[in-house]
Structure formats: C-alpha cells, structure tokens
Write a protein that holds these residues in place. Structure first.
Motif, mmCIF file in Angstrom:
data_model
loop_
_atom_site.group_PDB
_atom_site.id
_atom_site.type_symbol
_atom_site.label_atom_id
_atom_site.label_comp_id
_atom_site.label_asym_id
_atom_site.label_seq_id
_atom_site.Cartn_x
_atom_site.Cartn_y
_atom_site.Cartn_z
ATOM 1 N N GLU A 1 -12.310 -1.360 -4.546
ATOM 2 C CA GLU A 1 -11.200 -0.414 -4.573
ATOM 3 C C GLU A 1 -11.502 0.756 -5.505
ATOM 4 O OE1 GLU A 1 -7.755 -2.774 -5.540
ATOM 5 O OE2 GLU A 1 -7.333 -3.140 -3.425
ATOM 6 N N LYS B 1 -9.984 5.476 -0.450
ATOM 7 C CA LYS B 1 -9.144 4.292 -0.604
ATOM 8 C C LYS B 1 -8.035 4.226 0.451
ATOM 9 C CE LYS B 1 -7.110 1.335 -4.080
ATOM 10 N NZ LYS B 1 -5.740 1.162 -3.659
ATOM 11 N N ASP B 2 -7.544 5.363 0.892
ATOM 12 C CA ASP B 2 -6.510 5.360 1.935
ATOM 13 C C ASP B 2 -6.982 4.667 3.207
ATOM 14 O OD1 ASP B 2 -4.701 6.649 0.348
ATOM 15 O OD2 ASP B 2 -4.931 8.610 1.295
ATOM 16 N N ASP C 1 -6.116 1.066 2.478
ATOM 17 C CA ASP C 1 -4.721 0.803 2.119
ATOM 18 C C ASP C 1 -3.758 0.990 3.289
ATOM 19 O OD1 ASP C 1 -5.337 0.165 -0.473
ATOM 20 O OD2 ASP C 1 -4.819 2.127 -1.288
ATOM 21 N N GLN C 2 -4.116 1.843 4.194
ATOM 22 C CA GLN C 2 -3.233 2.167 5.317
ATOM 23 C C GLN C 2 -4.081 2.652 6.484
ATOM 24 O OE1 GLN C 2 -0.890 5.153 3.442
ATOM 25 N NE2 GLN C 2 -2.433 6.714 3.553
ATOM 26 N N GLU C 3 -3.458 2.777 7.615
ATOM 27 C CA GLU C 3 -4.179 3.317 8.768
ATOM 28 C C GLU C 3 -4.168 4.835 8.676
ATOM 29 O OE1 GLU C 3 -3.981 3.378 13.615
ATOM 30 O OE2 GLU C 3 -2.987 1.786 12.523
ATOM 31 N N VAL C 4 -5.331 5.412 8.624
ATOM 32 C CA VAL C 4 -5.452 6.872 8.618
ATOM 33 C C VAL C 4 -5.626 7.282 10.071
ATOM 34 C CG1 VAL C 4 -6.816 8.828 7.827
ATOM 35 C CG2 VAL C 4 -6.498 6.858 6.322
#
Length: 66
Positions: free
Chosen positions: A21, A30-31, A34-37
């Motif tokens: 991380e 990091k995005d 952490d989430q769907e880009v």
C-alpha cells in the motif's frame, strides 16, 4: 523495479500488505486497489493509454512483491 519485500503466505501478510500500500501510494496508484478506477472512453486515446499504463504498473508492483 524489483521489490525486496516478498510475501511469505500468512507469515508476513499484514506487513507485506502495508508495504504494498505504501509503494502504491508513493507511485500514485493506490486508488487502483482501493476502488474501481473506471476505464476511460476509448475515444480519448491519450486518457485510455494513461489508464492502461497505470493498471499495468500497479499489477507489476503487486506481482513483483509476491
């Protein structure tokens, strides 16, 4: 970029996760974990190429740490 911090199953998972991380945060990726880009529209070739490169780099960082 070869990472010296390899995953050894559940023996060092928490430390490995924290390290991954931090590396991803330092590289601005990091995005991507952490989430769907969302993938940009393929009509914008420059944005799509940038997104694709970021995905590949994030994947490489994680795979090199395993």
């Amino acid at each position: 970029m070869r990472l010296e911090y390899a995953l050894h199953g559940n023996l060092n998972y928490i430390a490995w996760k924290d390290h991954m991380e931090a590396v991803l945060e330092d590289t601005g990726l990091k995005d991507f974990i952490d989430q769907e880009v969302p993938k940009p529209a393929t009509t914008n070739a420059q944005e799509f190429a940038k997104w694709k490169k970021c995905v590949a780099l994030a994947r490489r960082i994680l795979l090199e740490g395993v």
